[in-house]
Design an enzyme around this catalytic site. Structure first.
Site, mmCIF file in Angstrom:
data_model
loop_
_atom_site.group_PDB
_atom_site.id
_atom_site.type_symbol
_atom_site.label_atom_id
_atom_site.label_comp_id
_atom_site.label_asym_id
_atom_site.label_seq_id
_atom_site.Cartn_x
_atom_site.Cartn_y
_atom_site.Cartn_z
ATOM 1 N N LYS A 16 0.477 -1.221 0.016
ATOM 2 C CA LYS A 16 -0.023 -0.333 -0.041
ATOM 3 C C LYS A 16 1.206 1.146 -0.058
ATOM 4 O O LYS A 16 0.901 2.087 -0.857
ATOM 5 C CB LYS A 16 -1.008 0.130 0.835
ATOM 6 C CG LYS A 16 -2.276 -1.145 1.415
ATOM 7 C CD LYS A 16 -2.794 -1.470 2.074
ATOM 8 C CE LYS A 16 -4.050 -2.625 1.900
ATOM 9 N NZ LYS A 16 -4.452 -2.535 3.377
ATOM 10 N N GLN A 74 -4.869 -1.365 9.517
ATOM 11 C CA GLN A 74 -4.405 -3.054 9.300
ATOM 12 C C GLN A 74 -5.531 -3.810 9.768
ATOM 13 O O GLN A 74 -5.136 -4.533 10.935
ATOM 14 C CB GLN A 74 -3.012 -3.243 8.817
ATOM 15 C CG GLN A 74 -2.602 -4.267 7.926
ATOM 16 C CD GLN A 74 -3.686 -4.515 6.061
ATOM 17 O OE1 GLN A 74 -3.734 -3.607 5.788
ATOM 18 N NE2 GLN A 74 -3.656 -5.923 5.537
ATOM 19 N N ASP A 77 -10.642 3.141 3.968
ATOM 20 C CA ASP A 77 -11.423 1.578 4.581
ATOM 21 C C ASP A 77 -13.042 1.655 4.264
ATOM 22 O O ASP A 77 -13.216 0.680 3.827
ATOM 23 C CB ASP A 77 -10.874 0.919 5.195
ATOM 24 C CG ASP A 77 -9.707 -0.313 5.383
ATOM 25 O OD1 ASP A 77 -9.936 -0.462 4.125
ATOM 26 O OD2 ASP A 77 -9.455 -0.741 5.982
HETATM 27 N N1 GUN Z 1 -7.092 -6.951 5.982
HETATM 28 C C1 GUN Z 1 -7.631 -7.404 4.800
HETATM 29 N N2 GUN Z 1 -8.391 -6.967 3.973
HETATM 30 C C2 GUN Z 1 -8.376 -6.189 4.053
HETATM 31 C C3 GUN Z 1 -8.831 -4.757 3.714
HETATM 32 O O1 GUN Z 1 -9.661 -4.045 2.970
HETATM 33 N N3 GUN Z 1 -8.407 -2.808 5.227
HETATM 34 C C4 GUN Z 1 -7.496 -3.526 6.177
HETATM 35 N N4 GUN Z 1 -7.798 -2.302 6.838
HETATM 36 N N5 GUN Z 1 -6.777 -4.244 6.458
HETATM 37 C C5 GUN Z 1 -7.590 -5.674 5.542
#
Ligand code: GUN
Length: 320
Positions: free
Chosen positions: A66, A110, A133
């Site tokens: 990311k 995350q 998110d």
């Molecule tokens: N862990 C797995 N998928 C995601 C997601 O879409 N967002 C976040 N923040 N963590 C994740």
């Protein structure tokens, strides 16, 4: 004039089309890079803060990807790593400081977080206008209400699915869509987004009866249940669009041969990298579809691109 005898021939069955998430994500990033360049020229660089708690290898890899995507697009990013022992209070303090900073447009925590951390409290502490998110109740509510796509921060994987359908000219309006799985990150929001796009939506889960009868009705089938190869050929309506959200790492030859019999390339991949992945859909089921998202290279490839879209969107909405 003799009357011709016309012999009807069965319509040829078209080969299923693999929807290329990598190509679509690249196109989206190209478009975004241009938008970021304009914003930067105006002195306003979109910025993302990523919070990683604990040292889980998979989460760390996702978070690094990311941050790398931000750099590629000319965006600002910063990573906040905290030990797995960090308390909810400490993390709330970090979120509050990120909420207060002008140059941070998006905050991503995350998931999953360690068990002792109050995940719901933390997600609700993120300022809704920085919730890239799309997991804050305010944004979830807006999505459910049917807010216009450009005015809401929607969860990245569901947003990626809708974008793949749109850019692949797969119509949604009036279609029968079935979603397998009811998670807050994928199942529920993608069901809302399909409904907002005027599909007739059914959500199935572990307690659903007559599952096969329901999935066989689906013109669009979204598999987000988190079980390797769960969707088999008999569950797919011929010609359906099959969206596979699953990511399951396989490390043994037996597993790979079960899902990919006779697939030398997969076995070579396993030998080279020590693992290969399969989704929630048995690859044999793709053969009866009209279009499908491969694993890897399908939905997974879209998620980070949509996080970038959300960060640029959050900057645009908040800064004007
Ligand atoms: N862990 C797995 N998928 C995601 C997601 O879409 N967002 C976040 N923040 N963590 C994740």
């Amino acid at each position: 004039m003799s009357s011709a005898i016309v012999t009807p021939i069965a319509a040829p069955i078209a080969a299923p089309v693999a929807l290329d998430g990598i190509a679509i994500a690249s196109q989206i990033k190209l478009e975004l890079a241009a938008e970021v360049a304009v914003a930067r020229a105006q002195g306003s660089t979109p910025g993302l803060a990523v919070v990683l708690v604990g040292g889980e290898a998979a989460s760390e890899m996702y978070v690094r990807s990311k941050v790398r995507a931000c750099t590629e697009l000319g965006m600002y990013s910063e990573m906040h790593t905290r030990a797995g022992t960090a308390t909810t209070e400490e993390l709330l303090g970090l979120v509050a400081s990120l909420n207060a900073r002008e140059e941070i447009d998006g905050i991503l925590i995350q998931l999953p977080l360690p068990e002792h951390v109050d995940t719901a409290r933390l997600l609700e502490a993120v300022a809704p206008e920085k919730d890239v998110d799309g997991l804050h109740p305010m944004n979830m509510g807006r999505l459910l209400r049917g807010a216009a796509a450009e005015q809401v921060l929607a969860p990245c994987t569901p947003a990626g699915i809708m974008e793949m359908l749109r850019r692949s000219d797969i119509p949604v309006r009036g279609k029968r869509a079935v979603v397998l799985g009811r998670s807050s990150i994928v199942g529920k929001p993608v069901a809302a987004m399909l409904l907002n796009a005027s599909a007739t939506v059914t959500v199935c889960h572990s307690q659903t009866r007559d599952l096969v009868a329901i999935t066989r009705e689906a013109e669009i089938l979204v598999a987000a249940i988190g079980r390797a190869g769960f969707v088999t050929k008999d569950m797919v309506r011929p010609g359906a669009t099959v969206i596979d959200v699953g990511i399951h790492r396989m490390v043994t030859k037996a597993e790979v041969e079960r899902f990919f019999p006779g697939d030398a390339a997969r076995l070579a991949g396993l030998a080279k990298r020590g693992s290969t992945i399969v989704g929630d859909v048995d690859p044999a089921a793709f053969a009866v579809s009209g279009a499908y998202t491969p694993v890897p290279g399908g939905v997974g490839a879209m998620t980070i691109a949509m996080l970038m879209v959300n960060t640029v969107k959050a900057a645009r909405m908040r800064r004007g």
